[in-house]
Design an enzyme around this catalytic site. Sequence first.
Site, short mmCIF file in Angstrom:
data_model
loop_
_atom_site.label_atom_id
_atom_site.label_comp_id
_atom_site.label_asym_id
_atom_site.label_seq_id
_atom_site.Cartn_x
_atom_site.Cartn_y
_atom_site.Cartn_z
N LYS A 124 -7.31 -11.40 -7.17
CA LYS A 124 -8.36 -11.46 -6.17
C LYS A 124 -9.53 -10.56 -6.56
CE LYS A 124 -9.08 -10.86 -1.17
NZ LYS A 124 -8.46 -10.44 0.11
N LYS A 136 0.81 -1.22 0.00
CA LYS A 136 0.00 0.00 0.00
C LYS A 136 0.85 1.27 0.00
CE LYS A 136 -4.14 -2.00 2.11
NZ LYS A 136 -5.10 -1.94 3.24
N LYS A 187 -13.35 -4.77 -4.84
CA LYS A 187 -14.29 -3.68 -5.10
C LYS A 187 -13.61 -2.49 -5.75
CE LYS A 187 -13.88 -2.50 -0.18
NZ LYS A 187 -13.61 -3.82 0.34
#
Length: 345
Positions: free
Chosen positions: A207, A124, A210
């Site tokens: 994966k 991240k 959203k």
Amino acid sequence: MTDTTPETHFDRRVFSGIQPSGGLTLGNYLGAIKHFVDMQDEGGYPTIYCMVDMHAITAKFIDPDTLRRNTRELCAGFIASGIDPEKSILFNQSQVAEHAQLAWIFNCVARMGWMGRMTQWKDKAGKNAENSSLGLFAYPALMAADILVYHATHVPVGDDQKQHLELTRDIAAKFNHDYGQEFFPITEPVIRGAATRVMNLQDGTKKMSKSDPSDRTRINMTDDADTIAKKIRRAKTDPDPLPETVDGLESRPEARNLVNIYAALADTTPAAVVAEHAGAQFGAFKVALSDLAVDRLAPIATEMARLMDDQAEIDRILARGAERAREIAAPILKKTYEIVGMVGA
């Protein structure tokens, strides 16, 4: 010395949480929430489920109204999927101050090197680590506090969270060693089911997320029956029929993903699904999977919409859950402060 007071010692207590970052997907349901419901319904031990809204603000700025909506929608998703607020403790993290208070103690127990090795921090923050928030770097200590403030013994997790749970175990062990007490349990991961990681409907090597720009890559828990069926029909597969055994799915990621989804929705195994549908073309298999998915998922979307029309009731449920959570967390935090040497604890 082992603390065995009723407030802090249980043979089995389950805790888990999900970030209210918006847009619940089939991956959230099969990888987490469905297992939460199963563990709740097994009975015989406490189950504590949390919307970890403090974690949700670590990576980027979220508009306050969006965070409130996401938190309520996640609560609606929990309940619509089968979490009973009377059987389980259901609340949002920020209403229980003990999470943040214990996290500070754990910030002083955890080592910088431990945090720096976290895969999610590297992913991240990437090359932009200097501009990332301190919260993003330190949030594994808050995650440890989320778990250990309830003396949770078992945590249902996905594969991508195992490293954080290992760090939770390290923090508990170091605290116990430093203060000479077996106070915090060494929590065990619980990984269940055929689809602990649900993959992208258009790329079986990624994966389901959203955040993917294409809505075709995922099934949202708010999708209606027609949308669910359409997305499954359009899911990427390959030209070969289903194999005789699961070994035949080894190099077929999209096929394996759809088989795993079917198995998870049907509460069976991938081997059983392959045995039942061996030799079938994917056109026929997708029809069966669509029927199953609509049967399982469409009622959840309908109930979520109904619950979101009564946000005052959702807020009441969360407030009551927070009260129940604090009944467990407050004495554990108090005892922690006493062990550390805080005056007045």
